[in-house]
Motif scaffolding. Sequence first.
Motif, PDB file in Angstrom:
ATOM      1  N   SER A 153       0.810  -1.437  -0.056  1.00  0.00           N
ATOM      2  CA  SER A 153       0.103   0.128  -0.070  1.00  0.00           C
ATOM      3  C   SER A 153       0.888   1.289   0.164  1.00  0.00           C
ATOM      4  O   SER A 153       0.514   2.181  -0.885  1.00  0.00           O
ATOM      5  N   LYS A 190      -8.810  -9.454  -2.734  1.00  0.00           N
ATOM      6  CA  LYS A 190      -8.975  -8.604  -1.561  1.00  0.00           C
ATOM      7  C   LYS A 190      -7.648  -7.869  -1.106  1.00  0.00           C
ATOM      8  O   LYS A 190      -7.849  -6.704  -0.771  1.00  0.00           O
ATOM      9  N   LEU A 229      -7.302  -3.488  -0.963  1.00  0.00           N
ATOM     10  CA  LEU A 229      -6.669  -3.048   0.190  1.00  0.00           C
ATOM     11  C   LEU A 229      -5.694  -1.846  -0.225  1.00  0.00           C
ATOM     12  O   LEU A 229      -5.262  -1.045   0.490  1.00  0.00           O
ATOM     13  N   THR A 230      -4.878  -2.427  -1.138  1.00  0.00           N
ATOM     14  CA  THR A 230      -3.489  -1.691  -1.653  1.00  0.00           C
ATOM     15  C   THR A 230      -3.976  -0.527  -2.648  1.00  0.00           C
ATOM     16  O   THR A 230      -3.178   0.508  -2.600  1.00  0.00           O
TER      17      THR A 230
END
Length: 195
Positions: free
Chosen positions: A102, A131, A135-136
């Motif tokens: 991220s 997923k 998220l990143t």
Amino acid sequence: MNEHLALAKGIIETAGILAPFAFILFHILRQFLFIPVPLVCIAGGVLFGSLFGSILSLVGLMLSCLFFYVLIYQLPTFHEKLSHLKKKWFGEYRNLTIGQISILRLIPFIHFHLLNFCLLEKNPKFRDFCKGALLTNIPLAIFYTVFGEFISRFTPTMIVMVLLSLSILLYLIREKVTVIKWQEFFKTTKVKKVS
């Protein structure tokens, strides 16, 4: 850089009511035009506003990641190049965490698909990869869309401070355990006898 932004803006503005779809398509085509991801996200913030631009950027980034997931196994030479690049930049035994990926996505000169490759090695199953990609990509889409105008006004000192802060944060949230296979740790090399 301004030429790429003007190109993106021109394509989106001429699309009219189909502008959101054209913007998402532009996210997918961006990788073939060698346009940096942050630039496209900044254009989304300028054209659609912070909220809608972030959502469209996130959709476009997710489709780009899914496109990568499907094609990486079809293109073995690309897979090998990314594997070599990963070993060169991060080391052979280093696995990046979701948090590290991220943060690395926020650094403009880090290869987007190299980070997808690192994510794929950590999460090879489709559901886990999706997923992790979501998220990143959320911080990337929000950061560059919302703060895009301010980032372009940063002084070189502020840019160095931001990159230094991201580097420190990247180090702090690293994976602290490295697993090396027994055979690789105790590799035996054959010594040639000189006669």
